[in-house]
Write a protein that holds these residues in place. Structure first.
Motif, mmCIF file in Angstrom:
data_model
loop_
_atom_site.group_PDB
_atom_site.id
_atom_site.type_symbol
_atom_site.label_atom_id
_atom_site.label_comp_id
_atom_site.label_asym_id
_atom_site.label_seq_id
_atom_site.Cartn_x
_atom_site.Cartn_y
_atom_site.Cartn_z
ATOM 1 N N ASP A 159 10.078 60.550 71.551
ATOM 2 C CA ASP A 159 8.872 59.910 71.020
ATOM 3 C C ASP A 159 8.800 60.134 69.507
ATOM 4 O OD1 ASP A 159 6.506 58.553 70.867
ATOM 5 O OD2 ASP A 159 5.283 60.085 71.865
ATOM 6 N N ALA B 270 9.254 58.020 65.965
ATOM 7 C CA ALA B 270 9.309 56.651 65.451
ATOM 8 C C ALA B 270 10.522 56.427 64.549
ATOM 9 C CB ALA B 270 8.020 56.328 64.696
ATOM 10 N N VAL C 266 15.468 53.229 72.904
ATOM 11 C CA VAL C 266 15.002 54.080 71.805
ATOM 12 C C VAL C 266 14.237 55.288 72.321
ATOM 13 C CG1 VAL C 266 14.945 52.105 70.246
ATOM 14 C CG2 VAL C 266 12.846 52.773 71.429
ATOM 15 N N TYR C 267 13.523 55.148 73.450
ATOM 16 C CA TYR C 267 12.752 56.283 73.964
ATOM 17 C C TYR C 267 13.670 57.362 74.535
ATOM 18 C CZ TYR C 267 9.779 59.188 76.874
ATOM 19 O OH TYR C 267 9.166 60.267 77.451
ATOM 20 N N TYR C 268 14.584 56.952 75.414
ATOM 21 C CA TYR C 268 15.441 57.944 76.066
ATOM 22 C C TYR C 268 16.500 58.510 75.129
ATOM 23 C CZ TYR C 268 13.434 57.033 80.664
ATOM 24 O OH TYR C 268 12.578 56.934 81.736
ATOM 25 N N PRO D 127 8.375 57.801 80.587
ATOM 26 C CA PRO D 127 7.464 57.964 79.437
ATOM 27 C C PRO D 127 6.009 57.796 79.867
ATOM 28 C CG PRO D 127 8.530 55.816 79.374
ATOM 29 C CD PRO D 127 9.193 56.566 80.481
ATOM 30 N N TRP E 85 5.269 54.964 75.954
ATOM 31 C CA TRP E 85 5.935 53.693 76.265
ATOM 32 C C TRP E 85 5.421 52.576 75.352
ATOM 33 C CZ3 TRP E 85 10.164 51.894 77.952
ATOM 34 C CH2 TRP E 85 10.282 50.587 78.444
ATOM 35 N N ARG F 129 4.311 52.956 72.296
ATOM 36 C CA ARG F 129 4.871 53.157 70.956
ATOM 37 C C ARG F 129 6.337 52.696 70.908
ATOM 38 N NH1 ARG F 129 1.341 57.721 71.235
ATOM 39 N NH2 ARG F 129 2.933 59.017 72.232
ATOM 40 N N ALA F 130 7.086 52.989 71.957
ATOM 41 C CA ALA F 130 8.481 52.540 72.004
ATOM 42 C C ALA F 130 8.568 51.019 72.032
ATOM 43 C CB ALA F 130 9.185 53.138 73.215
ATOM 44 N N GLN F 131 7.682 50.370 72.777
ATOM 45 C CA GLN F 131 7.661 48.905 72.808
ATOM 46 C C GLN F 131 7.325 48.334 71.431
ATOM 47 O OE1 GLN F 131 4.877 48.466 76.139
ATOM 48 N NE2 GLN F 131 6.458 47.301 77.238
ATOM 49 N N ALA G 219 13.130 49.170 74.205
ATOM 50 C CA ALA G 219 12.171 50.283 74.228
ATOM 51 C C ALA G 219 12.719 51.445 75.043
ATOM 52 C CB ALA G 219 10.836 49.805 74.798
ATOM 53 N N GLN H 194 13.676 56.422 66.627
ATOM 54 C CA GLN H 194 13.689 55.211 67.440
ATOM 55 C C GLN H 194 14.113 53.998 66.627
ATOM 56 O OE1 GLN H 194 9.833 54.863 69.273
ATOM 57 N NE2 GLN H 194 10.246 56.430 70.819
#
Length: 471
Positions: free
Chosen positions: A127, A129, A121-123, A181, A186, A188-190, A118, A132
């Motif tokens: 944000d 999808a 993909v976030y960093y 995040p 966070w 959504r990334a998870q 997570a 990510q």
């Protein structure tokens, strides 16, 4: 007689005096000549690749593992970078989708994998999808490739100990300290990470192991095959065999390390060091690895032995009743902050050796081993799977065959011939003539220069029986 004059021209008809007409003609000619002269004298502008841009096109052969070097960018402007990137064509070779991956291991380890993915993909994609999902697929592709670590956290945080040149820039440029995040982002990334770790495949990136934004030019960009783009990110795979599906054969270890930096945003990673550049192994040494099921207070001081004389090796008897999942924690705590450490453990106290080197029987009976070499970015734990069942064969030691003792030397009794003294017994390097068996042994023919030596067998001589003589 009247004189006939020629018809007047247009200027006279318009009433324009000849001097003024001459000035107008000069101005018109100048208006045409000056722009033409400027165009002719202005140098032609042609875009050229900056001379300091170095691009490698070497295809790594199958017998050589591709090197994973620190990320280094070409020094070009964003405009030039986009032009250079656009000039690299997309590969026309097939782009098959990667195989689905499904995570296994303890719940604590799986939680750490989700949060590491997570964070990646976030960093790396923000944000978004779609972006990510593309980044998550590259991370999983790397985890299956022999050139990269075999854990999710290991791939994401590879090279994090460097101030620059890590594989994912957010792990070493301070991004995790500068911003975090939001709770919603966070979550959504998870969710994207859980999908990728439970069978979801983002097919467009295929077996890509590299990517970058289109406004930078890494040194490796033109040496790989560009296979697709997702928004502003370009995705690449290795050329030759290393970019094909058969190369992605490595198995997931099933044990995720405890990353100190992740404790800033994750409840699954604990023991964040005060120094954000501290290695994950040192961070795990500062507190008990969540994989362990043994309370730290239950591990006696006597269970953590002193090292062998070399200072970096430990020969340990596993505490009675300790869960196999706790062996790695005990090894990390025992090794402390050593850059290089070998931890070897036996469940049977009677088989625990007292010193090095180890015999073959001691290696075969070993229950657990842990090796760390931070200079090489390596740390690995292995179990004796004949003694402990593990979720993946990658965690198993290789079977060690016992060495057979060498047979004792055979002493040859001296041969005594009539009228000849016996020679010394057991004289090495002496070839004795074998007794005749009725046939002539092979005789080597001297080989002429330039010809290989060959051998042949002479036929046995014929023996004519002597007729019996009557008395």
């Amino acid at each position: 007689m009247a004189t006939t004059l020629p018809p007047l021209g247009l200027p006279h008809r318009l009433g324009i005096p000849l001097p003024i007409l001459g000035i107008l003609l000069v101005i018109g000619l100048a208006a045409l000549a000056i722009p033409a002269l400027i165009v002719a004298k202005t140098p032609r502008v042609v875009f050229q690749k900056p001379p300091h841009v170095v691009i490698s096109t070497r295809v790594v052969p199958r017998t050589e593992l591709p090197a994973v070097e620190p990320v280094k960018l070409q020094q070009v402007t964003e405009t030039d970078a986009k032009t250079i990137n656009a000039a690299i064509p997309f590969s026309t070779a097939p782009n098959p989708a990667a195989r689905a991956f499904r995570i296994f291991g303890s719940l604590d380890s799986q939680a750490r994998a989700v949060d590491c993915l997570a964070a990646g993909v976030y960093y790396e994609a923000g944000d978004d999808a779609v972006g990510q999902r593309a980044v998550a697929q590259v991370i999983l592709n790397r985890m299956r490739h022999p050139a990269f670590p075999k854990t999710v956290c290991g791939v994401v945080f590879q090279g994090q100990e460097r101030s620059t040149g890590c594989q994912f820039t957010f792990t070493c440029d301070g991004a995790m300290l500068r911003y975090k995040p939001t709770a919603a982002a966070w979550g959504r990334a998870q969710a994207v990470a859980r999908m990728a770790l439970n069978g979801s495949v983002y097919a467009p990136v295929g077996h890509a192991t590299h990517y970058h934004t289109d406004w930078v030019v890494p040194y490796w960009s033109a040496s790989l095959e560009k296979i697709t783009e997702v928004h502003t990110h370009l995705f690449f795979r290795w050329t030759g065999w290393w970019g094909t599906p058969p190369a992605f054969t490595r198995a997931y270890t099933g044990i995720e390390p405890n990353i100190g930096k992740m404790a800033l945003i994750s409840t699954s990673h604990t023991g964040a060091p005060t120094d954000p550049s501290l290695l994950p192994e040192a961070a795990a040494a500062a507190s008990l690895d969540p994989l362990a099921s043994v309370d730290p207070a239950s591990i006696k001081a006597s269970d953590v032995p002193a090292p062998t004389p070399d200072g970096n090796s430990f020969l340990v008897t596993i505490p009675k009743g300790m869960s196999p999942d706790s062996f790695a924690s005990l090894a990390i705590r025992t090794c402390g902050e050593r850059t290089y450490c070998k931890f070897m453990a036996w469940a049977d106290p009677g088989k625990t050796p007292r010193n090095l080197p180890l015999g073959s029987s001691q290696v075969a009976s070993m229950s657990f081993s842990y090796l760390r070499d931070q200079n090489q970015g390596f740390a690995k734990a292995l179990w004796n799977c004949d003694q402990y069942q593990r979720p993946s064969p990658v965690q198993c030691m290789r079977a060690q065959p016992l060495a057979r003792p060498a047979p004792p030397p055979v002493e040859t009794a001296p041969t005594t011939e009539p009228g000849r003294p016996a020679g010394p017994a057991g004289l090495s390097g002496v070839r004795r003539k074998e007794p005749s068996t009725g046939s002539t042994p092979p005789v080597a023919e001297p080989a002429p220069i330039g010809r290989p030596q060959r051998s042949f067998t002479l036929p046995a001589p014929k023996v004519t029986p002597t007729p019996a003589t009557r008395p």
